[in-house]
Scaffold this active site. Structure first.
Site, PDB file in Angstrom:
ATOM      1  N   GLU A   5      -5.900  -7.935   0.048  1.00 24.96           N
ATOM      2  CA  GLU A   5      -6.673  -7.574   1.241  1.00 24.96           C
ATOM      3  C   GLU A   5      -8.079  -7.184   0.827  1.00 24.96           C
ATOM      4  O   GLU A   5      -8.270  -6.453  -0.150  1.00 24.96           O
ATOM      5  CB  GLU A   5      -6.055  -6.387   2.006  1.00 24.96           C
ATOM      6  CG  GLU A   5      -4.785  -6.696   2.760  1.00 24.96           C
ATOM      7  CD  GLU A   5      -4.271  -5.491   3.547  1.00 24.96           C
ATOM      8  OE1 GLU A   5      -5.104  -4.623   3.908  1.00 24.96           O
ATOM      9  OE2 GLU A   5      -3.059  -5.437   3.784  1.00 24.96           O
TER      10      GLU A   5
ATOM     11  N   GLU B 214       0.791  -1.223   0.000  1.00 20.60           N
ATOM     12  CA  GLU B 214       0.000   0.000   0.000  1.00 20.60           C
ATOM     13  C   GLU B 214       0.825   1.277   0.000  1.00 20.60           C
ATOM     14  O   GLU B 214       0.883   2.034   0.973  1.00 20.60           O
ATOM     15  CB  GLU B 214      -0.970   0.016   1.195  1.00 20.60           C
ATOM     16  CG  GLU B 214      -2.000  -1.087   1.167  1.00 20.60           C
ATOM     17  CD  GLU B 214      -3.083  -0.934   2.212  1.00 20.60           C
ATOM     18  OE1 GLU B 214      -4.123  -1.569   2.081  1.00 20.60           O
ATOM     19  OE2 GLU B 214      -2.877  -0.140   3.173  1.00 20.60           O
TER      20      GLU B 214
END
Length: 478
Positions: free
Chosen positions: A385, A170
């Site tokens: 995720e 991320e």
């Protein structure tokens, strides 16, 4: 809760070899943050100074990973995302190696394979070593050099034990929480130029690590995990709302996707990035030699990890910056009004979580189809995720997390729909495997398949674990 659902009855099966996984991250699960030779990261003092949460023992994964892997085996979870804590290997970020930390990950990967669970290993998950953080983190190009040396060490040390590597987790979240929303250590607000520069520098570090991996001839595959959210204009017929959605799309999605799959930035991407950087009084340092490296890496990326929890609706905004992060689960307190970009808003009729996260599973479908169409050179995607933070209650020894099941079910249905249209997806990892420390949210925001009683560290399978076991065994959605 209601969702737009493309499939009215059980759809096709997921393919053979599909990974049904659970995700973790070193700082969020391991505990032992100050022991066994581990060096400091910025989070250590930041959390201690706040006095709100401690990352020790978290889920005590450092000492209990065998127990968690046994649960994976029992419940059909055949993949696990883990990250290596950089400062377990290099306590100062560079220089001296910590043998105990190196051995810990050998033992962990061995245990994964013994339980039939494929480890997907991330090199950096929000935990830059403190000396490098204090020297400017990834805004300092010396940190890029240090990261590449750390990556090379890991590739060499764990060759043959790890098949799936990711460089960063991320990049957007790292950049925005440091330089826009201000919720990570040293956090600054509304520094758009620093956010873009951080994204670029981390993508350059990713590219250099990818090329080191390929040039070293190591077995396995390598990619990067991006946190992506589809951006919709609140009013699809309003040019100002459309522009706001485009601004935030470039800020979070397109700038990073261009860097991943093109290795440079499309003219419209660069024009918007430069314009937004100027809003906060800065400019971007993007060098041609950077782009040469990134273009070479873009050709050999093996896969993209997509972390996706929600989408965003944007409307035009011309006021001052007004940013407030809902880290407590007090519904209705989140605000994101960013000068020069736009305002995030809720769309009537679409539900939200207690943390004000929009529940709109079609956003995942639109995102995946967009990647396939805009970047046809992508090779494979893993949903690394996806999940729902919830205030789970343990009642009579059981957790009935029906809203989480519903959330995951609808996302998996839209995922199947994208795969029907030809998007190549190799696996789905729910965040998270077990309840974990959740950064700025502490411990009341639970995501796991397995409830963790933090007083005893007992693991208790939730209803979602039993439901997901059936999905993994049948490869079908009920």
């Amino acid at each position: 809760m209601t969702y737009s659902d493309p499939i009215g009855s059980p759809g096709p099966q997921f393919p053979e070899g599909f990974i049904f996984g659970g995700s973790t991250a070193a700082y969020q699960v391991e505990g032992e943050t100050k022991t066994h030779g581990k060096g400091k990261v910025a989070w250590d003092d930041y959390l201690a100074d706040q006095g709100r949460f401690s990352p020790d023992p978290a889920s005590d994964f450092y000492n209990r990973y065998e127990q968690d892997l046994e649960l994976c085996e029992r419940f059909g979870i055949n993949g696990i995302r883990v990250s290596i804590a950089w400062t377990r290997i290099f306590p100062e970020g560079t220089g001296q190696v910590n043998p105990e930390g190196v051995q810990f990950y050998h033992d962990l990967f061995s245990a994964c394979h013994a339980h039939g669970v494929e480890p997907f290993v991330t090199l950096h998950h929000f935990d830059t070593p403190l000396p490098l953080f204090e020297a400017g983190e990834f805004l300092n190009r010396d940190t890029i050099d240090a990261f590449v040396e750390y990556a090379r060490f890991c590739f060499e040390e764990y060759a043959g034990e790890v098949t799936y590597w990711t460089t960063f987790n991320e990049i957007w979240a790292d950049a925005t929480n440091h330089y826009i929303e201000g919720t990570f250590p040293g956090g600054e607000k509304a520094q758009l130029h620093k956010c873009f520069q951080c994204e670029h520098n981390m993508m350059l570090a990713h590219a250099r690590a990818v090329l080191a991996f390929k040039e070293g001839g190591y077995p396995g595959k390598i990619g990067v995990i991006q946190s992506l959210e589809y951006k919709y204009p609140l009013d699809e017929n309003d040019p100002a709302d459309i522009a706001a959605a485009k601004n935030e799309d470039v800020l979070q999605n397109q700038f990073l996707l261009d860097a991943t799959f093109r290795g440079d930035y499309a003219p419209d991407t660069l024009e918007i990035a430069q314009r937004l950087a100027a809003v906060s009084g800065g400019e971007l340092d993007i060098r041609e030699e950077d782009l040469d490296i990134m273009r070479a890496a873009a050709k050999v990326n093996d896969y993209l990890g997509v972390n996706n929890y929600q989408c965003r609706f944007l409307k035009a905004y011309d006021g001052e910056n007004d940013l407030h992060h809902n880290g407590t689960g007090k519904k209705g307190t989140d605000r994101f009004r960013l000068a020069g970009v736009g305002e995030r808003v809720n769309k009537p009729g679409i539900p939200t979580t207690d943390w004000d996260w929009i529940i709109y599973p079609k956003g995942l479908f639109d995102l995946l189809v967009r990647i396939k169409l805009q970047y046809p050179n992508y090779k494979q995607i893993f949903i690394t995720e996806n999940g729902m933070g919830y205030k789970d209650a343990l009642v009579d020894g059981f957790v009935d997390d029906a809203p989480r099941i519903d959330y995951v079910r609808q996302h998996l249905r839209w995922l199947l729909k994208a795969m029907e249209l030809g998007v190549n997806v190799g696996g789905y990892f729910m965040w998270s495997l077990q309840d974990q420390f959740s950064w700025t949210n502490g411990y009341n925001k639970r995501y796991g398949f397995f409830y963790v009683d933090y007083e005893t560290q007992r693991r208790i399978p939730k209803a979602s674990a039993y439901w997901f076991k059936t999905v993994a065994e049948t490869r079908r959605i009920d």
